[in-house]
Design a protein around this motif. Structure first.
Motif, PDB file in Angstrom:
ATOM      1  N   ASP A 145      48.261  -4.659 -35.440  1.00  0.00           N
ATOM      2  CA  ASP A 145      47.766  -5.805 -34.941  1.00  0.00           C
ATOM      3  C   ASP A 145      47.641  -5.892 -33.549  1.00  0.00           C
ATOM      4  O   ASP A 145      48.794  -5.310 -32.687  1.00  0.00           O
ATOM      5  CB  ASP A 145      48.393  -7.152 -35.239  1.00  0.00           C
ATOM      6  N   HIS A 146      46.632  -6.623 -33.007  1.00  0.00           N
ATOM      7  CA  HIS A 146      46.545  -6.722 -31.620  1.00  0.00           C
ATOM      8  C   HIS A 146      46.646  -8.316 -31.342  1.00  0.00           C
ATOM      9  O   HIS A 146      45.828  -9.031 -31.773  1.00  0.00           O
ATOM     10  CB  HIS A 146      44.923  -6.384 -31.050  1.00  0.00           C
ATOM     11  N   ILE A 169      47.050 -11.526 -29.031  1.00  0.00           N
ATOM     12  CA  ILE A 169      46.773 -11.849 -27.411  1.00  0.00           C
ATOM     13  C   ILE A 169      47.257 -13.635 -27.362  1.00  0.00           C
ATOM     14  O   ILE A 169      46.693 -14.102 -28.336  1.00  0.00           O
ATOM     15  CB  ILE A 169      45.364 -11.676 -26.957  1.00  0.00           C
ATOM     16  N   ASN A 219      44.136 -17.911 -25.549  1.00  0.00           N
ATOM     17  CA  ASN A 219      42.745 -18.379 -25.008  1.00  0.00           C
ATOM     18  C   ASN A 219      42.565 -19.606 -24.165  1.00  0.00           C
ATOM     19  O   ASN A 219      43.436 -20.473 -23.963  1.00  0.00           O
ATOM     20  CB  ASN A 219      41.701 -18.263 -26.191  1.00  0.00           C
ATOM     21  N   SER A 262      45.404 -15.423 -30.459  1.00  0.00           N
ATOM     22  CA  SER A 262      44.650 -14.636 -31.420  1.00  0.00           C
ATOM     23  C   SER A 262      45.308 -13.129 -32.117  1.00  0.00           C
ATOM     24  O   SER A 262      45.894 -12.608 -31.328  1.00  0.00           O
ATOM     25  CB  SER A 262      43.394 -14.331 -30.740  1.00  0.00           C
ATOM     26  N   ASN A 277      43.778  -9.668 -33.548  1.00  0.00           N
ATOM     27  CA  ASN A 277      42.583  -8.869 -34.049  1.00  0.00           C
ATOM     28  C   ASN A 277      41.252  -9.737 -33.631  1.00  0.00           C
ATOM     29  O   ASN A 277      40.394  -9.544 -34.613  1.00  0.00           O
ATOM     30  CB  ASN A 277      42.654  -8.581 -35.520  1.00  0.00           C
ATOM     31  N   GLY A 278      41.255 -10.553 -32.543  1.00  0.00           N
ATOM     32  CA  GLY A 278      40.357 -11.237 -32.381  1.00  0.00           C
ATOM     33  C   GLY A 278      39.982 -12.492 -33.080  1.00  0.00           C
ATOM     34  O   GLY A 278      39.046 -13.375 -32.494  1.00  0.00           O
ATOM     35  N   VAL A 279      40.957 -12.895 -33.892  1.00  0.00           N
ATOM     36  CA  VAL A 279      40.530 -14.172 -34.570  1.00  0.00           C
ATOM     37  C   VAL A 279      41.642 -15.182 -34.174  1.00  0.00           C
ATOM     38  O   VAL A 279      42.863 -14.996 -34.161  1.00  0.00           O
ATOM     39  CB  VAL A 279      41.084 -13.926 -36.100  1.00  0.00           C
ATOM     40  N   PRO A 280      41.332 -16.315 -33.477  1.00  0.00           N
ATOM     41  CA  PRO A 280      42.042 -17.281 -32.837  1.00  0.00           C
ATOM     42  C   PRO A 280      42.706 -18.192 -33.941  1.00  0.00           C
ATOM     43  O   PRO A 280      42.186 -18.225 -35.153  1.00  0.00           O
ATOM     44  CB  PRO A 280      40.966 -18.340 -32.262  1.00  0.00           C
ATOM     45  N   ASP A 309      49.796  -9.799 -24.302  1.00  0.00           N
ATOM     46  CA  ASP A 309      48.712  -9.010 -24.838  1.00  0.00           C
ATOM     47  C   ASP A 309      49.465  -7.653 -25.339  1.00  0.00           C
ATOM     48  O   ASP A 309      49.715  -6.800 -24.608  1.00  0.00           O
ATOM     49  CB  ASP A 309      47.561  -8.494 -23.896  1.00  0.00           C
ATOM     50  N   THR A 315      49.874  -4.644 -28.699  1.00  0.00           N
ATOM     51  CA  THR A 315      49.526  -3.975 -29.968  1.00  0.00           C
ATOM     52  C   THR A 315      50.751  -3.783 -30.759  1.00  0.00           C
ATOM     53  O   THR A 315      51.618  -2.841 -30.378  1.00  0.00           O
ATOM     54  CB  THR A 315      48.521  -2.518 -29.777  1.00  0.00           C
ATOM     55  N   GLY A 323      40.176  -7.489 -38.890  1.00  0.00           N
ATOM     56  CA  GLY A 323      40.030  -7.176 -37.779  1.00  0.00           C
ATOM     57  C   GLY A 323      40.834  -6.071 -37.185  1.00  0.00           C
ATOM     58  O   GLY A 323      41.279  -5.669 -36.179  1.00  0.00           O
TER      59      GLY A 323
END
Length: 248
Positions: free
Chosen positions: A140-141, A143, A146, A152, A154-157, A178, A180, A246
């Motif tokens: 998973d990524h 972060i 935002n 978020s 995998n790009g999902v908030p 940030d 992984t 994601g």
């Protein structure tokens, strides 16, 4: 004749007394067997199925309050995989907890504590474990944060209803990050985001704040004590909907 009657009465009284004594011994034997079976079953349940822990800190408020007792499913992750949002108990990966001096107990109290721990009714090693919520699984990524103060994956908030923030604060983490998640590891965070020494604040440790899955004891699924705090502990699948798509 009178002597014979007296002798008969004495024999009967002796026989009744012997039967009573035998019945008492049999009852005590059965009671001991039941007790030993109960202890064995409790030990097996504690060892392989579920176990009790108490909450030693405020890092998971308001979901878990300090001194709450939780029941942990030890089939996770050996049989059932860990999922996003799970509340997990894990052993210190190294450097998360301060060194703690061993306290001496009177022999009787130590013996009672050992027995209760043996059958799973107490958890004297709770202070050697941590309780956090799983945010990132292997690959998973993750972060934060935002423009809306959200984290978020995998790009999902994520819209996290379980998070406790100070009054007027909308950012779910004081500090940005940030990361992984590496293989066989987890990224975990406390629900009390501004008062939790979790993955974010252990990046200087040998494992960089990640928790090896092998260190996980199990998933907490219920608050068992005190009674007025009783609650099921869910993993909020709606919060993490779409995250797995994601991953990678």
């Amino acid at each position: 004749m009178t002597e014979e009657i007296s002798t008969t009465r004495i024999d009967r009284a002796g026989s009744t007394s012997a039967r009573r004594k035998k019945s008492t011994l049999l009852f005590l034997r059965d009671l001991l067997v039941i007790f030993l079976v109960a202890v064995l079953v409790s030990f097996l349940i504690k060892t392989f199925l579920i176990r009790s822990f108490f909450i030693p800190s405020q890092s998971m408020e308001e979901t878990l309050v300090m001194d709450d007792r939780i029941i942990v499913n030890q089939l996770v992750p050996e049989v059932t995989p860990i999922e996003h949002g799970d509340v997990v108990v894990f052993k210190d990966p190294g450097g998360w907890l301060p060194a703690r001096a061993e306290t001496e107990q009177p022999p009787l109290i130590a013996a009672v504590d050992w027995f209760l721990a043996f059958v799973g009714l107490s958890a004297p090693d709770s202070n050697d474990h941590l309780v956090k919520r799983v945010i990132g699984l292997p690959g998973d990524h993750v972060i934060c944060c935002n423009a809306l103060g959200q984290m978020s994956v995998n790009g999902v908030p994520l819209d996290e209803p379980y998070v406790a923030l100070p009054p007027g604060e909308t950012k779910v983490s004081r500090d940005d990050f940030d990361v992984t998640v590496p293989d066989d590891s987890l990224w975990v965070m406390g629900d009390n985001r501004y008062n939790s020494k979790d993955s974010r604040y252990n990046t200087e440790t040998p494992l960089k704040g990640f928790v090896p899955i092998d260190n996980v004891v199990g998933r907490a699924f219920v608050v068992s004590w005190p009674i007025d705090h009783w609650a099921w502990l869910g993993n909020y699948p709606e919060v993490f909907a779409g995250v797995d798509e994601g991953a990678g």
